[in-house]
Design an enzyme around this catalytic site. Structure first.
Site, PDB file in Angstrom:
ATOM      1  N   CYS A  59       0.855  -1.184   0.000  1.00 31.57           N
ATOM      2  CA  CYS A  59       0.000   0.000   0.000  1.00 31.57           C
ATOM      3  C   CYS A  59       0.894   1.238   0.000  1.00 31.57           C
ATOM      4  O   CYS A  59       2.107   1.139  -0.053  1.00 31.57           O
ATOM      5  CB  CYS A  59      -0.889  -0.016   1.228  1.00 31.57           C
ATOM      6  SG  CYS A  59      -1.690  -1.603   1.492  1.00 31.57           S
ATOM      7  N   ARG A  84       0.929   2.448  -7.828  1.00 28.85           N
ATOM      8  CA  ARG A  84       1.160   1.141  -7.213  1.00 28.85           C
ATOM      9  C   ARG A  84      -0.097   0.285  -7.218  1.00 28.85           C
ATOM     10  O   ARG A  84      -0.027  -0.911  -6.989  1.00 28.85           O
ATOM     11  CB  ARG A  84       1.607   1.347  -5.770  1.00 28.85           C
ATOM     12  CG  ARG A  84       2.962   1.968  -5.706  1.00 28.85           C
ATOM     13  CD  ARG A  84       3.395   2.173  -4.294  1.00 28.85           C
ATOM     14  NE  ARG A  84       4.790   2.529  -4.286  1.00 28.85           N
ATOM     15  CZ  ARG A  84       5.782   1.658  -4.328  1.00 28.85           C
ATOM     16  NH1 ARG A  84       5.527   0.377  -4.380  1.00 28.85           N
ATOM     17  NH2 ARG A  84       7.021   2.065  -4.338  1.00 28.85           N
ATOM     18  N   TRP A 132      -4.359  -1.628  -0.794  1.00 30.21           N
ATOM     19  CA  TRP A 132      -4.721  -2.773  -1.619  1.00 30.21           C
ATOM     20  C   TRP A 132      -5.089  -3.880  -0.662  1.00 30.21           C
ATOM     21  O   TRP A 132      -4.298  -4.264   0.190  1.00 30.21           O
ATOM     22  CB  TRP A 132      -3.551  -3.219  -2.497  1.00 30.21           C
ATOM     23  CG  TRP A 132      -3.778  -2.908  -3.938  1.00 30.21           C
ATOM     24  CD1 TRP A 132      -3.178  -1.916  -4.646  1.00 30.21           C
ATOM     25  CD2 TRP A 132      -4.626  -3.598  -4.841  1.00 30.21           C
ATOM     26  NE1 TRP A 132      -3.619  -1.932  -5.935  1.00 30.21           N
ATOM     27  CE2 TRP A 132      -4.513  -2.957  -6.087  1.00 30.21           C
ATOM     28  CE3 TRP A 132      -5.492  -4.679  -4.724  1.00 30.21           C
ATOM     29  CZ2 TRP A 132      -5.215  -3.358  -7.209  1.00 30.21           C
ATOM     30  CZ3 TRP A 132      -6.197  -5.084  -5.843  1.00 30.21           C
ATOM     31  CH2 TRP A 132      -6.051  -4.424  -7.075  1.00 30.21           C
ATOM     32  N   ASN A 156       1.444  -0.246   6.292  1.00 30.73           N
ATOM     33  CA  ASN A 156       1.812  -1.092   5.147  1.00 30.73           C
ATOM     34  C   ASN A 156       2.390  -2.380   5.695  1.00 30.73           C
ATOM     35  O   ASN A 156       3.140  -2.344   6.674  1.00 30.73           O
ATOM     36  CB  ASN A 156       2.901  -0.428   4.296  1.00 30.73           C
ATOM     37  CG  ASN A 156       2.349   0.614   3.367  1.00 30.73           C
ATOM     38  OD1 ASN A 156       1.157   0.897   3.388  1.00 30.73           O
ATOM     39  ND2 ASN A 156       3.221   1.196   2.570  1.00 30.73           N
ATOM     40  N   GLY A 157       2.122  -3.492   5.035  1.00 30.82           N
ATOM     41  CA  GLY A 157       2.679  -4.774   5.473  1.00 30.82           C
ATOM     42  C   GLY A 157       1.593  -5.664   6.037  1.00 30.82           C
ATOM     43  O   GLY A 157       0.397  -5.409   5.848  1.00 30.82           O
ATOM     44  N   GLU A 539       9.766 -13.762 -20.368  1.00 35.99           N
ATOM     45  CA  GLU A 539       9.451 -12.378 -20.039  1.00 35.99           C
ATOM     46  C   GLU A 539       8.377 -11.832 -20.985  1.00 35.99           C
ATOM     47  O   GLU A 539       7.465 -11.113 -20.565  1.00 35.99           O
ATOM     48  CB  GLU A 539      10.734 -11.522 -20.099  1.00 35.99           C
ATOM     49  CG  GLU A 539      10.555 -10.044 -19.826  1.00 35.99           C
ATOM     50  CD  GLU A 539       9.940  -9.727 -18.459  1.00 35.99           C
ATOM     51  OE1 GLU A 539       9.794 -10.631 -17.631  1.00 35.99           O
ATOM     52  OE2 GLU A 539       9.575  -8.559 -18.245  1.00 35.99           O
ATOM     53  N   LYS A 543       4.869 -10.378 -19.724  1.00 39.76           N
ATOM     54  CA  LYS A 543       4.471  -8.998 -20.048  1.00 39.76           C
ATOM     55  C   LYS A 543       3.084  -8.988 -20.666  1.00 39.76           C
ATOM     56  O   LYS A 543       2.235  -8.185 -20.318  1.00 39.76           O
ATOM     57  CB  LYS A 543       5.503  -8.436 -21.036  1.00 39.76           C
ATOM     58  CG  LYS A 543       6.023  -7.079 -20.930  1.00 39.76           C
ATOM     59  CD  LYS A 543       6.771  -6.605 -19.740  1.00 39.76           C
ATOM     60  CE  LYS A 543       6.581  -7.246 -18.449  1.00 39.76           C
ATOM     61  NZ  LYS A 543       7.353  -6.887 -17.336  1.00 39.76           N
ATOM     62  N   GLU A 546       0.325 -10.068 -18.001  1.00 39.40           N
ATOM     63  CA  GLU A 546       0.075  -9.200 -16.848  1.00 39.40           C
ATOM     64  C   GLU A 546      -0.634  -7.907 -17.226  1.00 39.40           C
ATOM     65  O   GLU A 546      -1.403  -7.390 -16.438  1.00 39.40           O
ATOM     66  CB  GLU A 546       1.335  -8.964 -16.007  1.00 39.40           C
ATOM     67  CG  GLU A 546       2.419  -8.146 -16.632  1.00 39.40           C
ATOM     68  CD  GLU A 546       3.677  -8.060 -15.756  1.00 39.40           C
ATOM     69  OE1 GLU A 546       3.613  -8.300 -14.546  1.00 39.40           O
ATOM     70  OE2 GLU A 546       4.742  -7.730 -16.307  1.00 39.40           O
ATOM     71  N   HIS A 562       5.939 -32.231 -26.477  1.00 36.86           N
ATOM     72  CA  HIS A 562       5.787 -33.213 -25.402  1.00 36.86           C
ATOM     73  C   HIS A 562       4.532 -32.939 -24.577  1.00 36.86           C
ATOM     74  O   HIS A 562       4.539 -33.094 -23.365  1.00 36.86           O
ATOM     75  CB  HIS A 562       7.032 -33.225 -24.516  1.00 36.86           C
ATOM     76  CG  HIS A 562       8.262 -33.648 -25.257  1.00 36.86           C
ATOM     77  ND1 HIS A 562       8.444 -34.927 -25.725  1.00 36.86           N
ATOM     78  CD2 HIS A 562       9.350 -32.947 -25.658  1.00 36.86           C
ATOM     79  CE1 HIS A 562       9.597 -35.004 -26.367  1.00 36.86           C
ATOM     80  NE2 HIS A 562      10.167 -33.802 -26.348  1.00 36.86           N
ATOM     81  N   LYS A 661       3.430  -2.973  -7.772  1.00 36.24           N
ATOM     82  CA  LYS A 661       4.783  -2.691  -8.244  1.00 36.24           C
ATOM     83  C   LYS A 661       5.818  -3.330  -7.338  1.00 36.24           C
ATOM     84  O   LYS A 661       6.830  -3.832  -7.786  1.00 36.24           O
ATOM     85  CB  LYS A 661       4.968  -1.172  -8.284  1.00 36.24           C
ATOM     86  CG  LYS A 661       6.308  -0.723  -8.827  1.00 36.24           C
ATOM     87  CD  LYS A 661       6.388  -0.938 -10.309  1.00 36.24           C
ATOM     88  CE  LYS A 661       7.755  -0.685 -10.880  1.00 36.24           C
ATOM     89  NZ  LYS A 661       7.954  -1.489 -12.103  1.00 36.24           N
TER      90      LYS A 661
HETATM   91  C1  G6P Z   1       6.117  -7.622  -8.597  1.00 38.69           C
HETATM   92  C2  G6P Z   1       6.001  -6.820  -9.876  1.00 38.69           C
HETATM   93  C3  G6P Z   1       6.882  -7.435 -10.960  1.00 38.69           C
HETATM   94  C4  G6P Z   1       8.309  -7.540 -10.473  1.00 38.69           C
HETATM   95  C5  G6P Z   1       8.397  -8.343  -9.178  1.00 38.69           C
HETATM   96  C6  G6P Z   1       9.776  -8.276  -8.561  1.00 38.69           C
HETATM   97  O1  G6P Z   1       5.509  -8.873  -8.751  1.00 38.69           O
HETATM   98  O2  G6P Z   1       4.670  -6.779 -10.316  1.00 38.69           O
HETATM   99  O3  G6P Z   1       6.847  -6.621 -12.123  1.00 38.69           O
HETATM  100  O4  G6P Z   1       9.096  -8.145 -11.462  1.00 38.69           O
HETATM  101  O5  G6P Z   1       7.490  -7.799  -8.212  1.00 38.69           O
HETATM  102  O6  G6P Z   1      10.013  -6.957  -8.187  1.00 38.69           O
HETATM  103  P1  G6P Z   1      11.431  -6.366  -7.886  1.00 38.69           P
HETATM  104  O7  G6P Z   1      11.159  -4.955  -7.446  1.00 38.69           O
HETATM  105  O8  G6P Z   1      12.021  -7.198  -6.783  1.00 38.69           O
HETATM  106  O9  G6P Z   1      12.238  -6.436  -9.127  1.00 38.69           O
END
Ligand code: G6P
Length: 666
Positions: A59, A84, A132, A156-157, A539, A543, A546, A562, A661
């Site tokens: 958050c 975020r 969140w 937060n947390g 990746e 991308k 997500e 397979h 994020k």
């Molecule tokens: C979250 C984000 C991802 C990111 C991952 C790791 O899941 O949505 O986009 O790759 O965290 O984040 P970091 O800040 O450790 O690279």
């Protein structure tokens, strides 16, 4: 229609018909495969699905006390934190008589409407929060701030042992109105405050009971004008402005007000008043913060003329790679002495374990490929949340590399602490400076990509790969496996070639949009590749899914037959990436396999590959100046394809649903 041998980045054929795969078959796969684990060892790769990982959310917190009106600052800070993702928002502000709270499910605009005819506007001390949902769904009641007795706070947390504390408090007569762990924390702090009558010992005593992670901003009814803060496992930053003091969970929320910041140490308690700020640690007398000046400008956290942060950040990649790589080049050779890492350090490394989450895991896989190929160092890549349970086997000469854009990801931090507890040397590759992972690792290398705002990482990932590539060249060079001349060429390929190749691909946006148009109505897409391209596919697939919510799978091209090939139907999009010409023929065979089952085949390959086009419907060619430049061109291409597909589906690209994020709880 063109011939791709004569037209760089040409797009050969687009078919009009599209159909969907059977939901019944793939729904099952989808639920199992939202993330997967790949572990490499000595060049051999194995992959298997693991159950979906729960995504917890970080958050946002902002607080201010000073001479100016607080609420415009709080709402401004909250809107900076919007990126975020959040589902409810709230503010608590102190006036002469009491601390008032306004909070609601929904957006900051809803909060502003409620604020507009409220006395809170005149307050000079306030805390705000974007939430969140974790414990308790999104609702007005569960939104922060929470008040219990004299205590009003935002959090937060996650307080992991909140149920046992709640039971104890309930038995002693405390009533709770929300389902949150945060309200329990407020009640517990209130109980300690009632007993001790002094905020600092009360906060310390209360927090000693909590397990889990937290960053709290706390106000007390009878201490108006004051804000208290403490953190463990979640970030919290203090700041000094011309008109008062601030705190926030993210430095970007402070940029509109001041560049002067201080990262609060874990377990220290800050007390902010309008004209002074003090930090109380366990061991020392109260002290004032040592301020630093951030080099991040407020503009860096704005869209700068682009429609979306993600698009801006994709376009920033050529410059970001230069910023990551150039501080590590001396006389054309890789040199990390500016990071405190000297040649001998690399020579001692016998094997590497790379640990990260999400896209950073994919960067680790790509980097591991370079480390094995160029430096001949056995490298294993781990998902951070699994690392401690594997358990990893370290020997003399093992180095653990942690990768994190945010520097705060809880699972990566836990893996770092595990490695340190087992006396394994640790090196963090981090973007956000002075974050917990950067500060706790034995060595750190910053990627210097600048603030990344879009939830889906692009320049963060790209710069992580470029730094790992530089490390691979440095080790190969230090070990004497490659000459000065070769090392210089490899460095030039990344520092000059990769940015140019990305820029070239970004200038082909219309072709990439055509590919996105082929995908966006489908529910399922496959990316396939071999070698490094398999890691890029991972990746690319992440991308796409997500941000566009199209279900996508990345497969090793040779593995498709397979089992997964049974999912290919008429018109299923299959995108193959081939940046290594030596692997083209093998992948081409796999393309024929899917083509003959009706797939719509899209090939992303170098412009110096010559082949017939029987197995492909569309081809995007990328510059072939060097292997690594082609890799980065392919990365940029798949990022734009994902972006355009999400745009065509009207998705909230910068803030995809359910994602955060930075994920600061395990
Ligand atoms: C979250 C984000 C991802 C990111 C991952 C790791 O899941 O949505 O986009 O790759 O965290 O984040 P970091 O800040 O450790 O690279």
């Amino acid at each position: 229609m063109g011939n791709r041998k004569t037209m760089p980045a040409a797009f050969i054929k687009i078919k009009g018909h599209q159909c969907h795969l059977k939901k019944a078959i793939l729904g099952m796969v989808f639920s199992l495969c939202s993330k997967y684990k790949i572990r490499k060892g000595n060049g051999r790769a194995e992959s298997h699905f693991c159950s979906a990982i729960t995504v917890y959310i970080m958050c946002g917190i902002i607080g201010y006390t000073g001479n100016s009106c607080a609420s415009p600052k709080i709402t401004k800070g909250l809107s900076v934190l919007e990126y975020r993702g959040y589902d409810s928002v709230g503010i608590a502000a102190a006036n002469e008589n009491e601390i008032s709270i306004i909070k609601c499910k929904g957006r900051i605009t809803s909060l502003e409407e409620k604020l507009s005819d409220s006395l809170l506007q005149e307050s000079h001390t306030a805390i705000g929060h974007t939430r969140w949902a974790t414990h308790g769904g999104p609702s007005d009641t569960n939104a922060h701030p929470h008040r219990v007795g004299d205590v009003v706070l935002v959090h937060n947390g996650i307080i992991e042992n909140y149920m046992e504390i709640k039971k104890e408090l309930t038995e002693s007569g405390v009533k709770f109105s929300s389902e949150t762990d945060t309200e329990v924390a407020a009640a517990w702090i209130n109980r300690c405050y009632c007993n001790l009558k002094d905020p600092i010992p009360a906060i310390r005593e209360a927090c000693s009971r909590f397990t889990g992670s937290y960053a709290f901003a706390i106000m007390f009814e009878n201490l108006k004008g004051e804000i208290y803060a403490i953190r463990r496992g979640s970030p919290l930053i203090l700041a000094e402005g011309k008109d008062g003091y601030y705190l926030a969970s993210d430095i970007t929320a402070l940029l509109p007000f001041t560049p002067k910041y201080h990262i609060l140490d874990e377990n220290s308690i800050a007390c902010l008043k309008s004209n002074e700020i003090k930090i109380f640690s366990d061991s020392k007398d109260a002290c004032i913060p040592e301020w630093k000046i951030t080099s991040i400008t407020p503009e860096a956290a704005q869209k700068g003329g682009f429609s979306h942060f993600m698009l801006k950040e994709i376009h920033e990649q050529p410059e970001a790679i230069l910023k990551s790589v150039s501080p590590r080049i001396i006389n054309g050779l890789p040199d990390f002495s500016g990071d405190g890492i000297h040649g001998d350090f690399w020579k001692k490394i016998k094997n590497i374990q790379i640990v990260a989450c999400g896209s950073a895991t994919h960067a680790g896989l790509a980097g591991g490929y370079f480390l094995e190929k160029l430096a001949k160092i056995p490298t294993s890549s781990y998902i951070a949340s699994e690392y401690r349970y594997t358990p990893p086997i370290a020997t003399d000469g093992t180095l653990v590399i942690l990768i994190s854009q945010s520097g705060e990801t809880a699972d990566t931090l836990a893996a770092l602490r595990y490695a340190k507890a087992h006396n394994i040397p640790t090196l963090a590759i981090v973007n956000a400076v002075e974050t917990t992972i950067a500060r706790e690792a034995d060595y750190k290398i910053y990627t210097y990509a600048g603030p990344e705002i879009a939830v889906a990482t692009t320049k963060g990932y790209c710069t992580q790969v470029s730094v790992l590539y530089m490390i691979a060249v440095a080790i190969a060079h230090q070990k004497g496996d490659i000459s000065d001349q070769t090392a210089k060429e490899l460095v030039e390929n990344i520092s000059q070639g990769a940015p140019k190749a990305i820029s070239h691909i970004l200038s082909q946006r219309n072709i990439l949009t055509e590919i996105a148009k082929k995908l966006y109505r489908h529910e399922h897409v496959f990316y396939i590749g071999r070698g490094i391209d398999f890691h890029i596919c991972a990746e690319a697939s992440l991308k796409l899914k997500e941000i566009s919510y199209i279900h996508s799978e990345a497969y090793a091209a040779g593995e498709l037959k397979h089992g997964t090939i049974s999912l290919i139907e008429n018109d299923t999009p299959v995108i193959a990436i081939v940046t290594e010409n030596r692997l083209y023929e093998k992948t081409e065979s796999n393309l024929r396999e899917v083509k003959s089952r009706g797939a719509d085949v899209i090939l992303i390959c170098r412009d110096d590959i010559s082949s017939d086009n029987h197995s492909t419907d569309s081809v995007l060619t990328i510059p072939s100046t060097s292997d690594v430049a082609s890799v980065f061109a392919a990365i940029a291409a798949v990022q734009i394809i994902a972006f355009d597909a999400a745009l065509l589906r009207n998705c909230d690209i910068d803030r995809p649903r359910n994602l955060a994020k930075s994920v600061t709880v395990e």
